[in-house]
Design a protein around this motif. Sequence first.
Motif, PDB file in Angstrom:
ATOM      1  N   GLU A 167      -2.415   2.129   6.781  1.00  0.00           N
ATOM      2  CA  GLU A 167      -3.702   1.635   7.248  1.00  0.00           C
ATOM      3  C   GLU A 167      -3.491   0.980   8.609  1.00  0.00           C
ATOM      4  O   GLU A 167      -2.488   0.302   8.835  1.00  0.00           O
ATOM      5  CB  GLU A 167      -4.302   0.622   6.276  1.00  0.00           C
ATOM      6  CG  GLU A 167      -4.779   1.227   4.982  1.00  0.00           C
ATOM      7  CD  GLU A 167      -5.601   0.278   4.128  1.00  0.00           C
ATOM      8  OE1 GLU A 167      -5.968   0.658   3.012  1.00  0.00           O
ATOM      9  OE2 GLU A 167      -5.885  -0.849   4.591  1.00  0.00           O
ATOM     10  N   LEU A 203       0.827  -1.209   0.000  1.00  0.00           N
ATOM     11  CA  LEU A 203       0.000   0.000   0.000  1.00  0.00           C
ATOM     12  C   LEU A 203       0.861   1.258   0.000  1.00  0.00           C
ATOM     13  O   LEU A 203       1.893   1.316   0.689  1.00  0.00           O
ATOM     14  CB  LEU A 203      -0.918   0.018   1.226  1.00  0.00           C
ATOM     15  CG  LEU A 203      -1.998  -1.068   1.300  1.00  0.00           C
ATOM     16  CD1 LEU A 203      -2.786  -0.926   2.604  1.00  0.00           C
ATOM     17  CD2 LEU A 203      -2.933  -0.990   0.105  1.00  0.00           C
ATOM     18  N   HIS A 251      -0.311  -2.243  11.687  1.00  0.00           N
ATOM     19  CA  HIS A 251      -0.366  -1.232  10.640  1.00  0.00           C
ATOM     20  C   HIS A 251       0.916  -1.311   9.806  1.00  0.00           C
ATOM     21  O   HIS A 251       1.845  -2.048  10.147  1.00  0.00           O
ATOM     22  CB  HIS A 251      -0.596   0.170  11.217  1.00  0.00           C
ATOM     23  CG  HIS A 251       0.621   0.815  11.820  1.00  0.00           C
ATOM     24  ND1 HIS A 251       1.105   0.490  13.064  1.00  0.00           N
ATOM     25  CD2 HIS A 251       1.449   1.775  11.326  1.00  0.00           C
ATOM     26  CE1 HIS A 251       2.163   1.228  13.338  1.00  0.00           C
ATOM     27  NE2 HIS A 251       2.404   2.009  12.297  1.00  0.00           N
ATOM     28  N   HIS A 306      -0.086   4.061   1.250  1.00  0.00           N
ATOM     29  CA  HIS A 306      -0.535   4.856   2.392  1.00  0.00           C
ATOM     30  C   HIS A 306      -0.622   3.960   3.631  1.00  0.00           C
ATOM     31  O   HIS A 306      -0.617   2.740   3.521  1.00  0.00           O
ATOM     32  CB  HIS A 306      -1.911   5.467   2.108  1.00  0.00           C
ATOM     33  CG  HIS A 306      -2.963   4.423   1.825  1.00  0.00           C
ATOM     34  ND1 HIS A 306      -3.182   3.924   0.554  1.00  0.00           N
ATOM     35  CD2 HIS A 306      -3.825   3.747   2.646  1.00  0.00           C
ATOM     36  CE1 HIS A 306      -4.138   2.999   0.608  1.00  0.00           C
ATOM     37  NE2 HIS A 306      -4.540   2.875   1.877  1.00  0.00           N
ATOM     38  N   THR A 352      -1.783   7.859  10.225  1.00  0.00           N
ATOM     39  CA  THR A 352      -3.240   7.725  10.166  1.00  0.00           C
ATOM     40  C   THR A 352      -3.797   7.972  11.560  1.00  0.00           C
ATOM     41  O   THR A 352      -3.098   7.789  12.562  1.00  0.00           O
ATOM     42  CB  THR A 352      -3.644   6.323   9.657  1.00  0.00           C
ATOM     43  OG1 THR A 352      -5.063   6.257   9.564  1.00  0.00           O
ATOM     44  CG2 THR A 352      -3.150   5.221  10.588  1.00  0.00           C
ATOM     45  N   SER A 411      -8.643   2.506  10.193  1.00  0.00           N
ATOM     46  CA  SER A 411      -8.458   3.809   9.541  1.00  0.00           C
ATOM     47  C   SER A 411      -7.471   3.717   8.387  1.00  0.00           C
ATOM     48  O   SER A 411      -6.643   2.801   8.325  1.00  0.00           O
ATOM     49  CB  SER A 411      -7.985   4.858  10.555  1.00  0.00           C
ATOM     50  OG  SER A 411      -6.699   4.518  11.033  1.00  0.00           O
ATOM     51  N   LYS A 412      -7.573   4.688   7.505  1.00  0.00           N
ATOM     52  CA  LYS A 412      -6.640   4.848   6.393  1.00  0.00           C
ATOM     53  C   LYS A 412      -6.087   6.263   6.454  1.00  0.00           C
ATOM     54  O   LYS A 412      -6.810   7.205   6.759  1.00  0.00           O
ATOM     55  CB  LYS A 412      -7.346   4.623   5.047  1.00  0.00           C
ATOM     56  CG  LYS A 412      -7.920   3.229   4.864  1.00  0.00           C
ATOM     57  CD  LYS A 412      -8.599   3.096   3.513  1.00  0.00           C
ATOM     58  CE  LYS A 412      -9.193   1.704   3.333  1.00  0.00           C
ATOM     59  NZ  LYS A 412      -9.856   1.558   2.009  1.00  0.00           N
ATOM     60  N   ASN A 417     -10.498  -3.032   9.621  1.00  0.00           N
ATOM     61  CA  ASN A 417      -9.748  -1.882   9.113  1.00  0.00           C
ATOM     62  C   ASN A 417     -10.256  -0.651   9.849  1.00  0.00           C
ATOM     63  O   ASN A 417     -11.360  -0.175   9.619  1.00  0.00           O
ATOM     64  CB  ASN A 417      -9.969  -1.755   7.607  1.00  0.00           C
ATOM     65  CG  ASN A 417      -9.118  -0.664   6.986  1.00  0.00           C
ATOM     66  OD1 ASN A 417      -8.641   0.226   7.677  1.00  0.00           O
ATOM     67  ND2 ASN A 417      -8.939  -0.722   5.688  1.00  0.00           N
TER      68      ASN A 417
END
Length: 235
Positions: A132, A128, A181, A130, A158, A151-152, A149
């Motif tokens: 998570e 990814l 994460h 970003h 995050t 948060s992103k 999940n």
Amino acid sequence: MEGYQKVSIRQWAVEDRPREKLLHKGISSLSDAELLAILIGSGSQKESAVDLSRKILRDVNNNLNELGKMSIESMCKKYHGIGQAKAITIVAALELGRRRQLSSPLQKPQIRASEDVFSLMHPLLADLPHEEFWVLLLNQANKVMQKLNISKGGISGTVIDVRLIMEKALYQHASAIILCHNHPSGNRNPSKADINITKKLIEAGKILDISVLDHVIIAENCYFSFADEGMLQQS
């Protein structure tokens, strides 16, 4: 029958209505007739859905296997208030129950070490661009009941809500949780924010009797485990 007046389910006490009873007392508190009433939704001009369901069940000696043998046509013909749509709903529900009996239960992965967390979450997080933040909800046998999940975020972080995580753990009756994460930068080492959120969740877990077993940070093909590094006590 002269003088007969049907008492609609809507006139019942809220806690006695099948749908509300299911929500507030759990599905096991409902009788077969009440479950059937939820499926058909409504009865006839002279009978509530529950009364009609009781009649149907009496005719099959309260045996759901026998009910499953009834055809859509016979239900529609025999019972006033049961049209094709309702009969189809009953048949479909019973068929689902039959198929459920034939299905094998899903094997829940068991977490024995940090490597198990890495193997489970690496395919989800490694590539990814970003961050998570995920939480694994575990039962008393350390088997994963659910992956959440939470948060992103962006490349560098995050936002984590401790209350949201604990609320979800309580709702699922989790005995323990594992935090996880990713670091898109490739640096597996925890940041001050990672350490602080771990500390907050450990403290919240102590109050709620929910153990935080680990916090695993995934970075490309490597990972960092708070448990392996003895940082859960220090967090």
